[in-house]
Design an enzyme around this catalytic site. Structure first.
Site, PDB file in Angstrom:
ATOM      1  N   CYS A 149      52.176  38.632  12.989  1.00  0.00           N
ATOM      2  CA  CYS A 149      51.259  38.184  14.033  1.00  0.00           C
ATOM      3  C   CYS A 149      51.928  37.134  14.925  1.00  0.00           C
ATOM      4  O   CYS A 149      52.910  37.423  15.601  1.00  0.00           O
ATOM      5  CB  CYS A 149      49.941  37.704  13.418  1.00  0.00           C
ATOM      6  SG  CYS A 149      48.613  37.503  14.634  1.00  0.00           S
ATOM      7  N   HIS A 189      48.202  42.442  10.623  1.00  0.00           N
ATOM      8  CA  HIS A 189      48.214  41.653   9.380  1.00  0.00           C
ATOM      9  C   HIS A 189      48.301  42.610   8.190  1.00  0.00           C
ATOM     10  O   HIS A 189      47.283  43.143   7.755  1.00  0.00           O
ATOM     11  CB  HIS A 189      46.947  40.808   9.271  1.00  0.00           C
ATOM     12  CG  HIS A 189      46.934  39.636  10.190  1.00  0.00           C
ATOM     13  ND1 HIS A 189      47.490  38.425   9.857  1.00  0.00           N
ATOM     14  CD2 HIS A 189      46.463  39.505  11.447  1.00  0.00           C
ATOM     15  CE1 HIS A 189      47.355  37.583  10.862  1.00  0.00           C
ATOM     16  NE2 HIS A 189      46.736  38.217  11.846  1.00  0.00           N
ATOM     17  N   GLU A 210      48.671  41.909   5.166  1.00  0.00           N
ATOM     18  CA  GLU A 210      47.949  41.320   4.032  1.00  0.00           C
ATOM     19  C   GLU A 210      46.443  41.540   4.127  1.00  0.00           C
ATOM     20  O   GLU A 210      45.727  41.331   3.148  1.00  0.00           O
ATOM     21  CB  GLU A 210      48.277  39.823   3.917  1.00  0.00           C
ATOM     22  CG  GLU A 210      47.586  38.912   4.904  1.00  0.00           C
ATOM     23  CD  GLU A 210      48.192  38.874   6.305  1.00  0.00           C
ATOM     24  OE1 GLU A 210      47.736  38.035   7.110  1.00  0.00           O
ATOM     25  OE2 GLU A 210      49.107  39.681   6.601  1.00  0.00           O
TER      26      GLU A 210
END
EC number: 4.3.2.10
Length: 193
Positions: free
Chosen positions: A77, A175, A177
């Site tokens: 990001c 992202h 994650e």
């Protein structure tokens, strides 16, 4: 394997640490130059505003460290955007790893782009066994246009880079994650590079 997650006070880095742990690895949150330089893998996350994040890198000297790393490095990001040469956000000079400038979305689309969008034209080891048009989670108002270092792209009013690669440096706008099993598979691919 020693995994360093660069801790420079930008964003929710704990989520990245938890995602790495779910993959069976331990990652250390650190701004220690020696640990970062000797780690097997380095993750450079970031959420927040570019100029204040860059100032934190300048304050710690990490602006000089990151571009000289020789092991695989993954920017996430804002981390990816700071690896570019410049961003319109705060008129911020970046680290210059990727030879591309970052611009604010200016179309009629809602800004920031928040939510799930597809990644396409996937290239390289980062996307091993990832399907074309897989959905990833994104939250951003600024983007890197398509360039010679683009290894994945997304459409939001126009095509832009959702992943970049140059030498040992990788960057993803999404992202991983927060992108379910496919996102964790991309993180796992990075850890195996």
């Amino acid at each position: 394997m020693n995994i360093a997650i660069i801790d420079y006070g930008a964003g929710n880095i704990k989520n990245v640490q938890f995602a790495v742990k779910r993959l069976g690895y331990e990652a250390v949150l650190t701004n220690n130059e020696d640990f970062i330089r000797t780690a097997d893998k380095v993750i450079f996350p970031g959420v927040g505003e570019a100029s204040s994040a860059m100032n934190k890198l300048l304050d710690t000297g990490l602006d000089k460290v990151i571009p000289t790393l020789t092991q695989p490095v993954l920017g996430i990001c804002l981390g990816m955007q700071l690896m570019c040469k410049h961003t319109e956000e705060g008129n911020t000079k970046g680290l210059g790893i990727f030879d591309v400038e970052v611009f604010k979305f200016k179309g009629e689309e809602k800004v920031p782009q928040i939510g799930w969008n597809q990644i396409e034209a996937l290239e390289g080891a980062l996307f091993k066994a990832i399907k074309e048009k897989e959905f990833m989670y994104l939250v951003h108002s600024y983007y890197a246009p398509l360039c010679k270092e683009t290894i994945a792209k997304t459409f939001y009013g126009d095509w832009y880079s959702t992943a970049l690669h140059k030498n040992n440096f990788y960057g993803v706008q999404f992202h991983p994650e927060k992108s379910s099993t496919a996102g964790e598979a991309i993180l796992n691919n990075f850890l195996k590079i």
